[in-house]
Design a protein around this motif. Structure first.
Motif, PDB file in Angstrom:
ATOM      1  N   LYS A 124       0.740  -1.212   0.321  1.00 11.71           N
ATOM      2  CA  LYS A 124       0.007   0.318  -0.119  1.00 11.71           C
ATOM      3  C   LYS A 124       0.949   0.747  -0.472  1.00 11.71           C
ATOM      4  O   LYS A 124       2.447   0.871   0.250  1.00 11.71           O
ATOM      5  N   TYR A 153      -4.990   1.659  11.460  1.00  5.74           N
ATOM      6  CA  TYR A 153      -5.371   0.542  10.344  1.00  5.74           C
ATOM      7  C   TYR A 153      -5.256  -0.750  10.512  1.00  5.74           C
ATOM      8  O   TYR A 153      -4.676  -1.118  10.107  1.00  5.74           O
ATOM      9  N   GLU A 189      -8.164   0.959  -6.115  1.00  2.94           N
ATOM     10  CA  GLU A 189      -8.062   1.046  -4.930  1.00  2.94           C
ATOM     11  C   GLU A 189      -7.818   2.172  -4.131  1.00  2.94           C
ATOM     12  O   GLU A 189      -7.469   1.978  -3.139  1.00  2.94           O
ATOM     13  N   ASN A 204      -5.947  -3.746   7.642  1.00  6.69           N
ATOM     14  CA  ASN A 204      -6.114  -3.638   6.242  1.00  6.69           C
ATOM     15  C   ASN A 204      -7.140  -4.709   5.550  1.00  6.69           C
ATOM     16  O   ASN A 204      -7.008  -6.275   6.175  1.00  6.69           O
ATOM     17  N   THR A 205      -8.123  -4.457   5.047  1.00  2.00           N
ATOM     18  CA  THR A 205      -9.310  -5.161   4.872  1.00  2.00           C
ATOM     19  C   THR A 205      -9.516  -6.238   3.533  1.00  2.00           C
ATOM     20  O   THR A 205      -9.642  -6.845   2.556  1.00  2.00           O
ATOM     21  N   THR A 230      -8.778   4.842  -1.150  1.00  4.44           N
ATOM     22  CA  THR A 230      -9.082   4.113  -0.506  1.00  4.44           C
ATOM     23  C   THR A 230      -8.627   5.922   0.702  1.00  4.44           C
ATOM     24  O   THR A 230      -7.888   6.046   1.292  1.00  4.44           O
ATOM     25  N   GLN A 231      -9.766   6.629   1.058  1.00  2.00           N
ATOM     26  CA  GLN A 231      -9.723   7.846   2.041  1.00  2.00           C
ATOM     27  C   GLN A 231     -10.371   7.469   3.943  1.00  2.00           C
ATOM     28  O   GLN A 231     -10.716   6.727   3.197  1.00  2.00           O
ATOM     29  N   LEU A 232      -9.188   7.337   4.133  1.00  3.30           N
ATOM     30  CA  LEU A 232      -9.232   6.910   5.679  1.00  3.30           C
ATOM     31  C   LEU A 232      -9.888   8.168   6.276  1.00  3.30           C
ATOM     32  O   LEU A 232      -9.922   8.114   7.659  1.00  3.30           O
ATOM     33  N   TYR A 235      -4.875   9.212   2.386  1.00  7.81           N
ATOM     34  CA  TYR A 235      -5.529   8.138   1.897  1.00  7.81           C
ATOM     35  C   TYR A 235      -4.516   6.860   1.428  1.00  7.81           C
ATOM     36  O   TYR A 235      -3.596   7.563   2.115  1.00  7.81           O
ATOM     37  N   THR A 236      -5.063   5.409   1.282  1.00  9.82           N
ATOM     38  CA  THR A 236      -4.216   4.810   0.815  1.00  9.82           C
ATOM     39  C   THR A 236      -4.765   3.779  -0.670  1.00  9.82           C
ATOM     40  O   THR A 236      -5.853   4.535  -1.001  1.00  9.82           O
ATOM     41  N   VAL A 237      -3.121   3.934  -1.473  1.00  8.41           N
ATOM     42  CA  VAL A 237      -4.107   2.984  -2.699  1.00  8.41           C
ATOM     43  C   VAL A 237      -2.979   2.068  -2.794  1.00  8.41           C
ATOM     44  O   VAL A 237      -1.954   1.407  -2.299  1.00  8.41           O
TER      45      VAL A 237
END
Length: 130
Positions: free
Chosen positions: A55, A126, A83, A128-129, A85-87, A75-77
């Motif tokens: 990530k 965090y 994908e 990770n899903t 993703t705004q955190l 954010y992560t990508v």
């Protein structure tokens, strides 16, 4: 960063047409650059790779809407650019994110939580899903 041998690093480059920050991987040995992530309505900066190298954590400028001004959020990508993703969603500026060594937390600075809008250090879990 992305490579275990430290031959590649994450950088931010401004798009020559939009002026928005994009995330790139730079091979410091060969000089080649690979674009990882770009979004025409948003600018991104401060990329850092997760401890598992899957990530990218970064700051993004949330676009303005009818009810909200533009703002900086976290954010992560995925390392392949998929994908986004705004955190964070707080109206205060959130910036300078870094991973904890185990990848289970993210530390960042924010002006949230105080009336004087002074920056403080924040930590979020965090998960990770994937």
């Amino acid at each position: 960063f992305p490579s275990h041998d430290s031959s590649k690093i994450l950088i931010t480059r401004n798009n020559k047409f939009t002026g928005k920050g994009e995330i790139w991987i730079l091979d410091i040995v060969s000089g080649t650059e690979i674009q990882v992530f770009s979004e025409s309505r948003m600018a991104f900066s401060n990329p850092s790779i997760s401890p598992d190298h899957k990530k990218i954590l970064m700051v993004g400028s949330t676009p303005a809407s009818k009810n909200n001004a533009s703002n900086l959020n976290i954010y992560t990508v995925n390392i392949d650019g998929s994908e986004l993703t705004q955190l964070t969603y707080h109206p205060g500026v959130d910036c300078s994110p870094i991973w904890s060594a185990d990848g289970k937390s993210i530390y960042f600075i924010s002006e949230r939580g105080n009336k004087s809008r002074r920056y403080q250090i924040w930590r979020m879990e965090y998960k990770n899903t994937l």
